[in-house]
Write a protein that holds these residues in place. Structure first.
Motif, PDB file in Angstrom:
ATOM      1  N   CYS A 290      15.937 -70.819  69.934  1.00 33.64           N
ATOM      2  CA  CYS A 290      14.861 -71.746  70.293  1.00 33.64           C
ATOM      3  C   CYS A 290      15.032 -73.087  69.583  1.00 33.64           C
ATOM      4  CB  CYS A 290      13.506 -71.140  69.934  1.00 33.64           C
ATOM      5  SG  CYS A 290      13.065 -69.722  70.963  1.00 33.64           S
ATOM      6  N   THR A 291      15.570 -73.059  68.357  1.00 36.18           N
ATOM      7  CA  THR A 291      15.800 -74.303  67.615  1.00 36.18           C
ATOM      8  C   THR A 291      17.232 -74.373  67.119  1.00 36.18           C
ATOM      9  OG1 THR A 291      14.886 -73.221  65.640  1.00 36.18           O
ATOM     10  CG2 THR A 291      13.387 -74.604  66.921  1.00 36.18           C
ATOM     11  N   SER A 292      17.589 -73.453  66.214  1.00 37.21           N
ATOM     12  CA  SER A 292      18.942 -73.489  65.651  1.00 37.21           C
ATOM     13  C   SER A 292      19.373 -72.081  65.293  1.00 37.21           C
ATOM     14  CB  SER A 292      18.969 -74.376  64.400  1.00 37.21           C
ATOM     15  OG  SER A 292      18.241 -73.766  63.351  1.00 37.21           O
ATOM     16  N   PRO A 293      20.685 -71.842  65.200  1.00 32.02           N
ATOM     17  CA  PRO A 293      21.165 -70.522  64.779  1.00 32.02           C
ATOM     18  C   PRO A 293      20.671 -70.133  63.385  1.00 32.02           C
ATOM     19  CG  PRO A 293      22.942 -71.783  65.802  1.00 32.02           C
ATOM     20  CD  PRO A 293      21.803 -72.734  65.640  1.00 32.02           C
ATOM     21  N   THR A 294      20.503 -71.129  62.501  1.00 33.01           N
ATOM     22  CA  THR A 294      20.018 -70.823  61.152  1.00 33.01           C
ATOM     23  C   THR A 294      18.604 -70.252  61.196  1.00 33.01           C
ATOM     24  OG1 THR A 294      21.378 -72.596  60.232  1.00 33.01           O
ATOM     25  CG2 THR A 294      19.550 -71.780  58.877  1.00 33.01           C
ATOM     26  N   ASP A 295      17.739 -70.879  61.999  1.00 35.87           N
ATOM     27  CA  ASP A 295      16.370 -70.373  62.117  1.00 35.87           C
ATOM     28  C   ASP A 295      16.348 -68.987  62.758  1.00 35.87           C
ATOM     29  OD1 ASP A 295      15.276 -72.625  60.964  1.00 35.87           O
ATOM     30  OD2 ASP A 295      15.072 -73.680  62.885  1.00 35.87           O
ATOM     31  N   TRP A 296      17.194 -68.779  63.751  1.00 32.35           N
ATOM     32  CA  TRP A 296      17.268 -67.465  64.379  1.00 32.35           C
ATOM     33  C   TRP A 296      17.662 -66.404  63.359  1.00 32.35           C
ATOM     34  CZ3 TRP A 296      20.373 -63.350  65.376  1.00 32.35           C
ATOM     35  CH2 TRP A 296      20.073 -62.540  66.476  1.00 32.35           C
ATOM     36  N   SER A 297      18.636 -66.717  62.527  1.00 33.02           N
ATOM     37  CA  SER A 297      19.097 -65.772  61.499  1.00 33.02           C
ATOM     38  C   SER A 297      18.010 -65.499  60.465  1.00 33.02           C
ATOM     39  CB  SER A 297      20.350 -66.309  60.815  1.00 33.02           C
ATOM     40  OG  SER A 297      21.421 -66.463  61.736  1.00 33.02           O
ATOM     41  N   THR A 298      17.255 -66.533  60.120  1.00 31.24           N
ATOM     42  CA  THR A 298      16.176 -66.341  59.148  1.00 31.24           C
ATOM     43  C   THR A 298      15.073 -65.453  59.731  1.00 31.24           C
ATOM     44  OG1 THR A 298      16.641 -68.549  58.283  1.00 31.24           O
ATOM     45  CG2 THR A 298      14.563 -67.520  57.609  1.00 31.24           C
ATOM     46  N   ASN A 299      14.796 -65.630  61.019  1.00 29.78           N
ATOM     47  CA  ASN A 299      13.857 -64.731  61.685  1.00 29.78           C
ATOM     48  C   ASN A 299      14.339 -63.290  61.625  1.00 29.78           C
ATOM     49  OD1 ASN A 299      11.413 -65.851  62.853  1.00 29.78           O
ATOM     50  ND2 ASN A 299      12.749 -67.186  64.030  1.00 29.78           N
ATOM     51  N   LEU A 300      15.609 -63.100  61.925  1.00 32.37           N
ATOM     52  CA  LEU A 300      16.184 -61.757  61.884  1.00 32.37           C
ATOM     53  C   LEU A 300      16.077 -61.175  60.481  1.00 32.37           C
ATOM     54  CD1 LEU A 300      17.843 -59.387  63.008  1.00 32.37           C
ATOM     55  CD2 LEU A 300      19.917 -60.735  62.583  1.00 32.37           C
ATOM     56  N   GLN A 301      16.385 -61.984  59.463  1.00 29.67           N
ATOM     57  CA  GLN A 301      16.314 -61.511  58.084  1.00 29.67           C
ATOM     58  C   GLN A 301      14.887 -61.087  57.722  1.00 29.67           C
ATOM     59  OE1 GLN A 301      17.422 -64.471  55.244  1.00 29.67           O
ATOM     60  NE2 GLN A 301      16.892 -63.213  53.456  1.00 29.67           N
ATOM     61  N   THR A 302      13.908 -61.868  58.157  1.00 31.44           N
ATOM     62  CA  THR A 302      12.511 -61.539  57.861  1.00 31.44           C
ATOM     63  C   THR A 302      12.104 -60.237  58.543  1.00 31.44           C
ATOM     64  OG1 THR A 302      12.014 -63.902  57.731  1.00 31.44           O
ATOM     65  CG2 THR A 302      10.140 -62.393  57.917  1.00 31.44           C
ATOM     66  N   ILE A 303      12.539 -60.051  59.782  1.00 35.22           N
ATOM     67  CA  ILE A 303      12.225 -58.809  60.496  1.00 35.22           C
ATOM     68  C   ILE A 303      12.825 -57.609  59.791  1.00 35.22           C
ATOM     69  CG2 ILE A 303      12.636 -57.537  62.645  1.00 35.22           C
ATOM     70  CD1 ILE A 303      12.356 -60.184  64.151  1.00 35.22           C
ATOM     71  N   LEU A 304      14.089 -57.736  59.372  1.00 38.36           N
ATOM     72  CA  LEU A 304      14.731 -56.626  58.673  1.00 38.36           C
ATOM     73  C   LEU A 304      14.071 -56.359  57.325  1.00 38.36           C
ATOM     74  CD1 LEU A 304      18.501 -57.394  59.423  1.00 38.36           C
ATOM     75  CD2 LEU A 304      17.029 -55.671  60.509  1.00 38.36           C
ATOM     76  N   GLU A 305      13.589 -57.410  56.667  1.00 40.42           N
ATOM     77  CA  GLU A 305      12.962 -57.266  55.361  1.00 40.42           C
ATOM     78  C   GLU A 305      11.669 -56.462  55.435  1.00 40.42           C
ATOM     79  OE1 GLU A 305      12.897 -57.902  51.289  1.00 40.42           O
ATOM     80  OE2 GLU A 305      14.341 -58.936  52.569  1.00 40.42           O
ATOM     81  N   TRP A 306      10.913 -56.673  56.530  1.00 41.61           N
ATOM     82  CA  TRP A 306       9.558 -56.123  56.571  1.00 41.61           C
ATOM     83  C   TRP A 306       9.355 -55.079  57.659  1.00 41.61           C
ATOM     84  CZ3 TRP A 306       6.522 -57.350  52.575  1.00 41.61           C
ATOM     85  CH2 TRP A 306       6.885 -58.466  51.831  1.00 41.61           C
ATOM     86  N   SER A 307      10.413 -54.659  58.321  1.00 44.28           N
ATOM     87  CA  SER A 307      10.310 -53.633  59.363  1.00 44.28           C
ATOM     88  C   SER A 307      10.936 -52.336  58.872  1.00 44.28           C
ATOM     89  CB  SER A 307      11.024 -54.102  60.637  1.00 44.28           C
ATOM     90  OG  SER A 307      12.436 -54.001  60.488  1.00 44.28           O
TER      91      SER A 307
ATOM     92  N   LEU B 224       4.595 -58.348  63.973  1.00 44.32           N
ATOM     93  CA  LEU B 224       3.275 -58.760  63.506  1.00 44.32           C
ATOM     94  C   LEU B 224       2.958 -57.896  62.293  1.00 44.32           C
ATOM     95  CD1 LEU B 224       0.722 -60.477  63.902  1.00 44.32           C
ATOM     96  CD2 LEU B 224      -0.145 -58.684  65.417  1.00 44.32           C
ATOM     97  N   SER B 225       3.106 -58.482  61.110  1.00 42.77           N
ATOM     98  CA  SER B 225       3.037 -57.708  59.872  1.00 42.77           C
ATOM     99  C   SER B 225       1.950 -58.257  58.955  1.00 42.77           C
ATOM    100  CB  SER B 225       4.387 -57.733  59.148  1.00 42.77           C
ATOM    101  OG  SER B 225       4.286 -57.118  57.882  1.00 42.77           O
ATOM    102  N   TYR B 226       0.876 -57.513  58.850  1.00 44.22           N
ATOM    103  CA  TYR B 226      -0.203 -57.869  57.922  1.00 44.22           C
ATOM    104  C   TYR B 226       0.285 -57.749  56.484  1.00 44.22           C
ATOM    105  CZ  TYR B 226      -5.048 -57.860  56.139  1.00 44.22           C
ATOM    106  OH  TYR B 226      -6.217 -58.162  55.491  1.00 44.22           O
ATOM    107  N   THR B 227       1.171 -56.778  56.242  1.00 48.01           N
ATOM    108  CA  THR B 227       1.732 -56.604  54.898  1.00 48.01           C
ATOM    109  C   THR B 227       2.556 -57.823  54.498  1.00 48.01           C
ATOM    110  OG1 THR B 227       1.855 -54.223  55.303  1.00 48.01           O
ATOM    111  CG2 THR B 227       3.119 -55.075  53.455  1.00 48.01           C
ATOM    112  N   PHE B 228       3.403 -58.297  55.388  1.00 47.00           N
ATOM    113  CA  PHE B 228       4.228 -59.476  55.117  1.00 47.00           C
ATOM    114  C   PHE B 228       3.356 -60.698  54.833  1.00 47.00           C
ATOM    115  CE2 PHE B 228       5.689 -63.210  57.696  1.00 47.00           C
ATOM    116  CZ  PHE B 228       6.535 -63.759  56.737  1.00 47.00           C
ATOM    117  N   LEU B 229       2.362 -60.924  55.670  1.00 46.14           N
ATOM    118  CA  LEU B 229       1.495 -62.093  55.501  1.00 46.14           C
ATOM    119  C   LEU B 229       0.704 -62.025  54.207  1.00 46.14           C
ATOM    120  CD1 LEU B 229       0.191 -62.235  59.170  1.00 46.14           C
ATOM    121  CD2 LEU B 229       1.864 -63.776  58.144  1.00 46.14           C
ATOM    122  N   ARG B 230       0.266 -60.834  53.854  1.00 44.65           N
ATOM    123  CA  ARG B 230      -0.575 -60.674  52.676  1.00 44.65           C
ATOM    124  C   ARG B 230       0.239 -60.781  51.389  1.00 44.65           C
ATOM    125  NH1 ARG B 230      -4.170 -55.356  52.666  1.00 44.65           N
ATOM    126  NH2 ARG B 230      -2.097 -54.499  53.038  1.00 44.65           N
ATOM    127  N   ARG B 231       1.391 -60.151  51.368  1.00 39.97           N
ATOM    128  CA  ARG B 231       2.174 -60.154  50.123  1.00 39.97           C
ATOM    129  C   ARG B 231       2.812 -61.510  49.839  1.00 39.97           C
ATOM    130  NH1 ARG B 231       5.556 -54.496  50.359  1.00 39.97           N
ATOM    131  NH2 ARG B 231       3.777 -53.079  50.404  1.00 39.97           N
TER     132      ARG B 231
END
Length: 635
Positions: free
Chosen positions: A243-260, A211-218
């Motif tokens: 939950c949907t596809s491996p591609t979406d799972w990977s994109t979630n992971l990438q976003t977490i690594l980007e902003w964590s 849950l990243s306010y910085t990510f949402l704001r920027r």
């Protein structure tokens, strides 16, 4: 540096809606299905190349002060409704900030997270750790909360990150609104990442949510987007749950690594090593700064504590500041800036198999009642309370009384401190100084930040009853710690042969005040002779009173010469004191009536002045009218 590729928000990224309920309960469903459907609405939202995710270290996130962080421009909203979808309420990222402003006090937000861990005692939790670690990307401080409770499965993680969901259905749990996690974490820092491991229905899972306010704001989002990834640990090896596809799972992971604070998937997985077989770890980073541009939470002054920088008021060492230093050393003051002090009285009943470990050292729970003297128990039966319970209030003097003028009631709700040292007596009055009370008021509801109670009829009745408790306790026990009235008060007077007794014992123009007995001046012992020390002198062996001597504060304004002391001694000291208390109350009533009469007189005088002005204006107007009529007749 090459430009970053266009980023997308995958389909399994949760977009938070206000389509939730506090009544959500029951057992948490197992994540046994290979592709479980999340309970929160999911929409595919792509970010255009102009809004590609920037490097978080390249641009400041706007104001880093919490109270200014909500001031930023809102971009154009993106249409989310697809054909055939029903209209639904949406949550803008700014709501995360405005929702967190319910916590005016940072320690109130920390207490919410401690409550979550304490509630996990029912799921086997034996500790909660609170500590400071560092962000490996920029070496900034990170606030850590970790417990060994039941943890959250993928469904539980999504409910934790959603607004209004609460899986706590027991009447014994502190949390109930399903909003505390969001408000508390966003009050302490701009971003939070959660790691949780659980085992339900024979299936072990571990989940990560950001849950990243910085990510949402920027990135200019106009919905609260929460990237989450889950793993199946049933075979003791982390297998991704799609939950949907491996591609979406990977994109979630990438976003977490980007902003964590973590650079790689391996760094993320390392966070589970100390969580044991079940538990939760919460990391709050990009902590808020105060108005001076330094961190609101102070980790440096005490290696075993977390302090509020803006609340600390260092007392001097000179004699002039000795009294201030004594006040600042008392728990009632320390809880304002010391988390260790606040946590020590945060829960009414001491834990038997649970510890709050603050920066590596367990917090020693303090029972306030144990530090009181001359304690007693007073009962109160709340009117219209659904349970019809009788509330017991333990009340006594602080051990430093009468030196320190500290007083108030510590009011708990479901074992949790809501109002510490609530002073119910009037400001400026010494009556009640040193009197402390402790009670658990489960019959009234706390406010959402759990730092106060909702203003209801039950609340006001409780306040009135607590005032009466102070009055009753003071009347019966104040003399035990050396308090006595000043000259003219009814209980004790100075033993001074040159002092003339006062008729009636009440100065009708001055409210009675209390002062501590000076060192070396004995408190009169009224057990042997209730008249001794009350302005009634004995002359030699004559058992008679002179005509100018009277009871101090008694309704008997004069005692005839020849009256026997033995006859007056038949009145018990309690009767005399009670009689004098009644006189005081009558005096206060008269003083209040006098105030009202003076106020009425002032109002009448103002009305009289205004009437005189109006009369003068009317007279002037009539004179002008007469002059005009006279001139008209002459012409």
């Amino acid at each position: 540096m090459p430009p970053k590729p266009e980023s997308k928000i995958p389909q399994d990224t949760a977009i938070i809606d206000i389509e939730s309920s506090d009544d959500e309960g029951g057992a948490t469903p197992s994540a046994a299905a290979p592709t479980p459907k999340p309970s929160i609405k999911v929409s595919k939202v792509e970010i255009s190349p102009q809004r590609a995710l920037p490097n978080p270290n390249n641009h400041p996130p706007g104001s880093q002060s919490f109270w200014k962080a909500g001031a930023y421009e809102i971009g154009p909203s993106k249409p989310l409704r697809e054909q055939g979808d029903l209209e639904h309420a949406r949550v803008h990222p700014k709501f995360l900030h405005s929702n967190a402003t319910s916590h005016k006090w940072a320690f109130g937000a920390i207490a919410e997270l401690l409550d979550n861990a304490v509630d996990e005692m029912g799921n086997g939790a034996t500790y909660v750790k609170v500590d400071r670690i560092y962000n490996t990307k920029d070496n900034s401080p990170v606030l850590l909360f970790q417990d060994n409770g039941g943890g959250m499965d993928p469904e539980g993680m999504r409910k934790c990150m959603s607004l209004g969901y609460s899986t706590k259905t027991s009447n014994n749990t502190i949390g109930q609104y399903g909003n505390g996690f969001k408000t508390s974490t966003m009050r302490l820092g701009a971003d939070v990442i959660v790691f949780s491991r659980s085992s339900r229905s024979g299936k072990a899972t571990q989940s990560i949510g950001l849950l990243s306010y910085t990510f949402l704001r920027r990135t200019g989002q106009d919905d609260v987007i929460v990237p989450m990834i889950d793993f199946d640990m049933s075979d003791h090896w982390p297998e991704p749950i799609f939950c949907t596809s491996p591609t979406d799972w990977s994109t979630n992971l990438q976003t977490i690594l980007e902003w964590s604070p973590f650079e790689s998937k391996d760094d993320l997985m390392l966070q589970f090593e100390d969580i044991e077989s079940h538990g939760t770890k919460v990391l709050i980073y990009n902590l808020w700064l105060n108005d001076e541009g330094i961190y609101e939470l102070n980790f440096d002054d005490d290696e075993e504590d977390i302090r509020l920088r803006d609340e600390v008021n260092q007392g001097g060492s000179s004699k002039a500041n000795k009294k201030i230093a004594e006040l600042q050393s008392h728990i009632s003051y320390c809880i304002r800036y010391s988390l260790r002090a606040y946590a020590s009285i945060l829960y009414l009943r001491k834990f038997t198999n649970f510890k709050i470990i603050l920066r590596g050292k367990p917090v020693e729970q303090l029972d306030i009642v144990e530090d009181l003297k001359h304690t007693t128990v007073m009962t109160y039966k709340p009117q219209n309370a659904a349970s019809g319970e009788v509330v017991e209030t333990k009340i006594g003097f602080i051990k430093e009384a009468p030196a320190l003028a500290i007083s108030g009631f510590n009011v708990y709700h479901k074992n949790r401190l809501i109002r510490p040292f609530w002073k119910v007596t009037a400001d400026g009055s010494s009556k009640g100084n040193g009197v402390i009370g402790v009670l658990e008021a489960n019959f009234i509801e706390p406010a959402h930040d759990k730092q106060d109670f909702e203003r209801s009829n039950l609340f006001y009745r409780l306040e009135s009853r607590l005032k009466q408790m102070v009055s009753d306790y003071w009347k019966g026990y104040s003399h035990l710690v050396g308090f006595k009235p000043v000259s003219g008060s009814p209980f004790y007077v100075k033993r001074d042969s040159t002092m003339k007794p006062q008729v009636g014992g009440v100065n009708a123009r001055k409210r009675p005040q209390y002062e501590p007995v000076h060192l070396g001046e004995p408190v009169h012992d009224l057990t042997t002779n209730p008249l001794q020390g009350l302005g009634v002198a004995q002359s030699g062996t004559s058992n008679e009173l002179s005509s100018d001597q009277t009871f101090v504060g008694s309704s008997i304004e004069s005692v005839p010469k020849g009256t026997s002391v033995d006859a007056l001694s038949s009145m018990s000291i309690e009767q005399i004191c009670e009689e004098n208390i009644q006189l005081f109350r009558r005096c206060e009533d008269y003083m209040e009536k006098e105030k009202n009469l003076l106020f009425t007189i002032e109002g009448i005088e103002k009305e009289l002045e205004e009437t005189k002005k109006k009369c003068a204006q009317l007279s002037s107007h009539l004179e002008n009218q007469k002059k005009q009529q006279s001139l008209q007749k002459q012409t």
